[in-house]
Each structure stands twice: as structure tokens, then as C-alpha cells.
Design a protein around this motif. Structure first.
Motif, PDB file in Angstrom:
ATOM      1  N   VAL A 133       5.663   4.477   1.781  1.00 46.13           N
ATOM      2  CA  VAL A 133       6.081   5.656   2.262  1.00 46.13           C
ATOM      3  C   VAL A 133       6.857   5.727   3.750  1.00 46.13           C
ATOM      4  N   THR A 134       6.141   4.647   4.553  1.00 47.27           N
ATOM      5  CA  THR A 134       6.899   4.291   5.675  1.00 47.27           C
ATOM      6  C   THR A 134       8.094   3.608   5.528  1.00 47.27           C
ATOM      7  N   ARG A 173       0.845  -1.072  -0.082  1.00 48.17           N
ATOM      8  CA  ARG A 173       0.071   0.137  -0.030  1.00 48.17           C
ATOM      9  C   ARG A 173       0.985   1.425   0.052  1.00 48.17           C
ATOM     10  N   PRO A 174       0.315   2.376  -0.474  1.00 43.84           N
ATOM     11  CA  PRO A 174       1.189   3.667  -0.446  1.00 43.84           C
ATOM     12  C   PRO A 174       1.714   3.976   0.927  1.00 43.84           C
ATOM     13  N   GLY A 175       0.954   3.671   1.842  1.00 42.79           N
ATOM     14  CA  GLY A 175       1.105   4.173   3.276  1.00 42.79           C
ATOM     15  C   GLY A 175       2.557   3.262   3.533  1.00 42.79           C
ATOM     16  N   PHE A 176       2.671   1.977   3.218  1.00 41.29           N
ATOM     17  CA  PHE A 176       3.672   1.002   3.477  1.00 41.29           C
ATOM     18  C   PHE A 176       4.860   1.519   2.957  1.00 41.29           C
TER      19      PHE A 176
END
Length: 101
Positions: free
Chosen positions: A23-24, A18-21
Motif C-alpha cells: 500500500v505504501t 507485507r500488505p502495508g509495504f
């Protein structure tokens, strides 16, 4: 392949990445490897600290040696005479001194 059927790898990526992953993960990689406080920089600083501690210990040992020598020069006349004769090539009137260097 048809347009509505995707490759299994792409389907897996869409499902679990996912995009959050992303970025993290990017922030974690930046902090660990490219930041001013990165792992490599921290390792180099730790090596420098160990080197300086060893140097401090060596200087402290030298200081203790010279403090003991200074105390013995204040109290022991024979030690003072030996040091003066060795370092400054002084002699008694009845002696001959030969210096080897």
C-alpha cells in the motif's frame, strides 16, 4: 512439490512483502507519477517558468532600450531628427529622399 513446501520466491515474497509495504509503495508511485503534482508535471512547469523568465528578461531589455531612446528624443534634437527622417521619410525642402524597401 508438496502443498506444505512452497517455492523459494513465494516464501521470500511472503516473508518480506507485507500488505502495508504494498500500500505504501502504491501511494508513493501514485504521488510521484500520476498525481497533479507529479514529477513530470513539475518538470514541465519548471521549463515553462524558465522560458517565461527568459521572455521577461528580453522584454525588460527592450523596455530599457526604448526608455533610453525616449530620453534621448527629449534631450537631443539630432536624434529626434534622425528618427523622424528614417521612420516617416520626412525631408528638408532642399533634399530628395529615396526609399529602398
Amino acid at each position: 512439490m508438496h502443498l506444505n513446501q512452497s517455492h523459494p520466491t513465494i516464501a521470500w515474497l511472503r516473508r518480506y512483502i507485507r500488505p502495508g509495504f504494498v500500500v505504501t509503495a502504491a501511494v508513493i508511485v501514485f504521488v510521484l507519477f500520476f498525481n497533479d503534482n507529479s514529477l513530470l508535471t513539475t518538470y514541465e512547469h519548471d521549463k515553462e517558468i524558465d522560458r517565461l523568465r527568459a521572455e521577461i528578461k528580453e522584454c525588460r531589455d527592450t523596455l530599457l532600450h526604448y526608455e533610453a531612446l525616449n530620453r534621448s528624443l527629449d534631450t537631443d534634437v539630432e536624434t529626434m531628427e534622425r528618427i523622424v527622417r528614417e521612420r516617416y521619410h520626412m525631408q528638408r525642402p532642399t533634399e530628395d529622399v529615396y526609399v529602398f524597401e
